[in-house]
Design a protein around this motif. Structure first.
Motif, PDB file in Angstrom:
ATOM      1  N   SER A   1       7.735  -6.861   2.927  1.00 44.69           N
ATOM      2  CA  SER A   1       7.688  -5.421   2.714  1.00 44.69           C
ATOM      3  C   SER A   1       6.278  -4.937   2.357  1.00 44.69           C
ATOM      4  O   SER A   1       5.923  -3.787   2.627  1.00 44.69           O
ATOM      5  N   VAL A   2       5.482  -5.822   1.765  1.00 46.07           N
ATOM      6  CA  VAL A   2       4.122  -5.431   1.352  1.00 46.07           C
ATOM      7  C   VAL A   2       3.305  -4.926   2.547  1.00 46.07           C
ATOM      8  O   VAL A   2       2.821  -3.783   2.522  1.00 46.07           O
ATOM      9  N   PRO A   3       3.124  -5.704   3.615  1.00 43.92           N
ATOM     10  CA  PRO A   3       2.326  -5.185   4.735  1.00 43.92           C
ATOM     11  C   PRO A   3       3.012  -4.042   5.482  1.00 43.92           C
ATOM     12  O   PRO A   3       2.346  -3.128   5.960  1.00 43.92           O
ATOM     13  N   ALA A   4       4.339  -4.095   5.570  1.00 46.24           N
ATOM     14  CA  ALA A   4       5.049  -3.024   6.278  1.00 46.24           C
ATOM     15  C   ALA A   4       4.842  -1.682   5.578  1.00 46.24           C
ATOM     16  O   ALA A   4       4.557  -0.664   6.230  1.00 46.24           O
TER      17      ALA A   4
ATOM     18  N   ARG B   1       0.816  11.424   5.764  1.00 41.31           N
ATOM     19  CA  ARG B   1       0.325  12.732   6.201  1.00 41.31           C
ATOM     20  C   ARG B   1      -0.459  13.466   5.122  1.00 41.31           C
ATOM     21  O   ARG B   1      -1.082  14.479   5.389  1.00 41.31           O
ATOM     22  N   SER B   2      -0.400  12.942   3.903  1.00 42.63           N
ATOM     23  CA  SER B   2      -1.128  13.580   2.809  1.00 42.63           C
ATOM     24  C   SER B   2      -1.502  12.518   1.776  1.00 42.63           C
ATOM     25  O   SER B   2      -0.960  11.406   1.797  1.00 42.63           O
ATOM     26  N   ASN B   3      -2.405  12.880   0.879  1.00 45.32           N
ATOM     27  CA  ASN B   3      -2.765  11.957  -0.197  1.00 45.32           C
ATOM     28  C   ASN B   3      -1.557  11.652  -1.076  1.00 45.32           C
ATOM     29  O   ASN B   3      -1.382  10.527  -1.531  1.00 45.32           O
ATOM     30  N   LYS B   4      -0.727  12.665  -1.301  1.00 43.51           N
ATOM     31  CA  LYS B   4       0.463  12.484  -2.124  1.00 43.51           C
ATOM     32  C   LYS B   4       1.407  11.461  -1.485  1.00 43.51           C
ATOM     33  O   LYS B   4       1.942  10.578  -2.166  1.00 43.51           O
ATOM     34  N   GLU B   5       1.606  11.561  -0.183  1.00 46.94           N
ATOM     35  CA  GLU B   5       2.465  10.609   0.522  1.00 46.94           C
ATOM     36  C   GLU B   5       1.845   9.213   0.510  1.00 46.94           C
ATOM     37  O   GLU B   5       2.539   8.208   0.310  1.00 46.94           O
ATOM     38  N   PHE B   6       0.534   9.137   0.711  1.00 43.02           N
ATOM     39  CA  PHE B   6      -0.182   7.867   0.676  1.00 43.02           C
ATOM     40  C   PHE B   6       0.009   7.177  -0.673  1.00 43.02           C
ATOM     41  O   PHE B   6       0.360   5.993  -0.744  1.00 43.02           O
ATOM     42  N   ILE B   7      -0.169   7.931  -1.749  1.00 39.90           N
ATOM     43  CA  ILE B   7      -0.021   7.390  -3.098  1.00 39.90           C
ATOM     44  C   ILE B   7       1.413   6.932  -3.342  1.00 39.90           C
ATOM     45  O   ILE B   7       1.644   5.860  -3.913  1.00 39.90           O
ATOM     46  N   ALA B   8       2.377   7.714  -2.906  1.00 48.49           N
ATOM     47  CA  ALA B   8       3.784   7.352  -3.098  1.00 48.49           C
ATOM     48  C   ALA B   8       4.114   6.047  -2.373  1.00 48.49           C
ATOM     49  O   ALA B   8       4.790   5.164  -2.919  1.00 48.49           O
ATOM     50  N   LYS B   9       3.641   5.912  -1.150  1.00 47.80           N
ATOM     51  CA  LYS B   9       3.924   4.697  -0.378  1.00 47.80           C
ATOM     52  C   LYS B   9       3.197   3.487  -0.962  1.00 47.80           C
ATOM     53  O   LYS B   9       3.724   2.373  -0.933  1.00 47.80           O
ATOM     54  N   LEU B  10       2.009   3.710  -1.511  1.00 47.99           N
ATOM     55  CA  LEU B  10       1.317   2.599  -2.165  1.00 47.99           C
ATOM     56  C   LEU B  10       2.076   2.162  -3.418  1.00 47.99           C
ATOM     57  O   LEU B  10       2.029   0.986  -3.794  1.00 47.99           O
ATOM     58  N   GLY B  11       2.779   3.094  -4.048  1.00 49.57           N
ATOM     59  CA  GLY B  11       3.620   2.736  -5.186  1.00 49.57           C
ATOM     60  C   GLY B  11       4.675   1.714  -4.786  1.00 49.57           C
ATOM     61  O   GLY B  11       4.966   0.770  -5.535  1.00 49.57           O
TER      62      GLY B  11
ATOM     63  N   VAL C   1       4.335  -0.399  -2.277  1.00 47.79           N
ATOM     64  CA  VAL C   1       3.581  -1.637  -2.023  1.00 47.79           C
ATOM     65  C   VAL C   1       3.366  -2.387  -3.342  1.00 47.79           C
ATOM     66  O   VAL C   1       3.578  -3.607  -3.414  1.00 47.79           O
ATOM     67  N   ILE C   2       2.979  -1.659  -4.369  1.00 45.31           N
ATOM     68  CA  ILE C   2       2.740  -2.273  -5.682  1.00 45.31           C
ATOM     69  C   ILE C   2       4.024  -2.908  -6.212  1.00 45.31           C
ATOM     70  O   ILE C   2       4.019  -4.052  -6.680  1.00 45.31           O
TER      71      ILE C   2
ATOM     72  N   LEU D   1      -3.267  -8.460  -5.036  1.00 42.89           N
ATOM     73  CA  LEU D   1      -2.833  -7.313  -4.235  1.00 42.89           C
ATOM     74  C   LEU D   1      -2.337  -6.180  -5.138  1.00 42.89           C
ATOM     75  O   LEU D   1      -2.661  -5.011  -4.901  1.00 42.89           O
ATOM     76  N   VAL D   2      -1.584  -6.527  -6.164  1.00 44.95           N
ATOM     77  CA  VAL D   2      -1.134  -5.503  -7.117  1.00 44.95           C
ATOM     78  C   VAL D   2      -2.351  -4.804  -7.711  1.00 44.95           C
ATOM     79  O   VAL D   2      -2.418  -3.567  -7.740  1.00 44.95           O
ATOM     80  N   ALA D   3      -3.319  -5.567  -8.174  1.00 44.12           N
ATOM     81  CA  ALA D   3      -4.513  -4.986  -8.808  1.00 44.12           C
ATOM     82  C   ALA D   3      -5.287  -4.101  -7.838  1.00 44.12           C
ATOM     83  O   ALA D   3      -5.748  -3.009  -8.213  1.00 44.12           O
ATOM     84  N   ILE D   4      -5.434  -4.533  -6.609  1.00 46.47           N
ATOM     85  CA  ILE D   4      -6.161  -3.744  -5.603  1.00 46.47           C
ATOM     86  C   ILE D   4      -5.461  -2.410  -5.369  1.00 46.47           C
ATOM     87  O   ILE D   4      -6.092  -1.348  -5.388  1.00 46.47           O
ATOM     88  N   PHE D   5      -4.146  -2.450  -5.167  1.00 43.00           N
ATOM     89  CA  PHE D   5      -3.426  -1.223  -4.847  1.00 43.00           C
ATOM     90  C   PHE D   5      -3.308  -0.300  -6.061  1.00 43.00           C
ATOM     91  O   PHE D   5      -3.366   0.922  -5.907  1.00 43.00           O
ATOM     92  N   VAL D   6      -3.204  -0.855  -7.252  1.00 39.69           N
ATOM     93  CA  VAL D   6      -3.214  -0.021  -8.461  1.00 39.69           C
ATOM     94  C   VAL D   6      -4.552   0.692  -8.571  1.00 39.69           C
ATOM     95  O   VAL D   6      -4.616   1.889  -8.881  1.00 39.69           O
ATOM     96  N   SER D   7      -5.630  -0.026  -8.296  1.00 42.90           N
ATOM     97  CA  SER D   7      -6.967   0.567  -8.342  1.00 42.90           C
ATOM     98  C   SER D   7      -7.112   1.696  -7.324  1.00 42.90           C
ATOM     99  O   SER D   7      -7.666   2.758  -7.634  1.00 42.90           O
ATOM    100  N   ILE D   8      -6.609   1.489  -6.124  1.00 42.00           N
ATOM    101  CA  ILE D   8      -6.677   2.526  -5.086  1.00 42.00           C
ATOM    102  C   ILE D   8      -5.903   3.763  -5.533  1.00 42.00           C
ATOM    103  O   ILE D   8      -6.384   4.893  -5.391  1.00 42.00           O
TER     104      ILE D   8
END
Length: 112
Positions: free
Chosen positions: A42-45, A54-64, A66-67, A98-105
């Motif tokens: 699920s991490v790479p998917a 489509r937005s920064n908000k959506e990007f952040i939510a999806k990275l959540g 991933v984390i 990977l958790v640390a990288i995505f939390v930082s992003i």
């Protein structure tokens, strides 16, 4: 950076698959293997989905997501190691990184 993370997360999923195929064939290891396959792949998917947000908000939510999935993978790897089934230090380290990288992003994106 995006391309590197796509490749890195995909490699993580492939390594998870390889590890799961080496687990013993017991009821408990199969249950953990199923959970680990789901979270690890699920991490790479979800990262790929995030990059198409489509937005920064959506990007952040999806990275959540991933984390959460990378952290869950780390937990299953800890159980595998604690049971003494296989050596998983390098995969645990990768999950943690990977958790640390995505939390930082996510933090950087929220501070924009």
């Amino acid at each position: 950076m995006e391309r590197d993370l796509k490749a890195r997360t995909k490699r993580f999923a492939l390594d998870i698959i390889d590890l799961v195929e080496k687990l013993p064939n017991t009821i408990s290891s199969r249950a953990i293997a199923n959970q680990l396959i789901r979270s690890g792949t699920s991490v790479p998917a979800n990262y790929r989905a995030a990059t198409r947000g489509r937005s920064n908000k959506e990007f952040i939510a999806k990275l959540g997501v991933v984390i959460e999935e990378a952290d869950e993978s780390e937990f299953w790897l800890e159980l595998i190691q604690d049971k003494g089934w296989l050596e998983v230090n390098s995969l645990k380290t990768e999950a943690s990184e990977l958790v640390a990288i995505f939390v930082s992003i996510v933090k950087k994106m929220k501070n924009k």
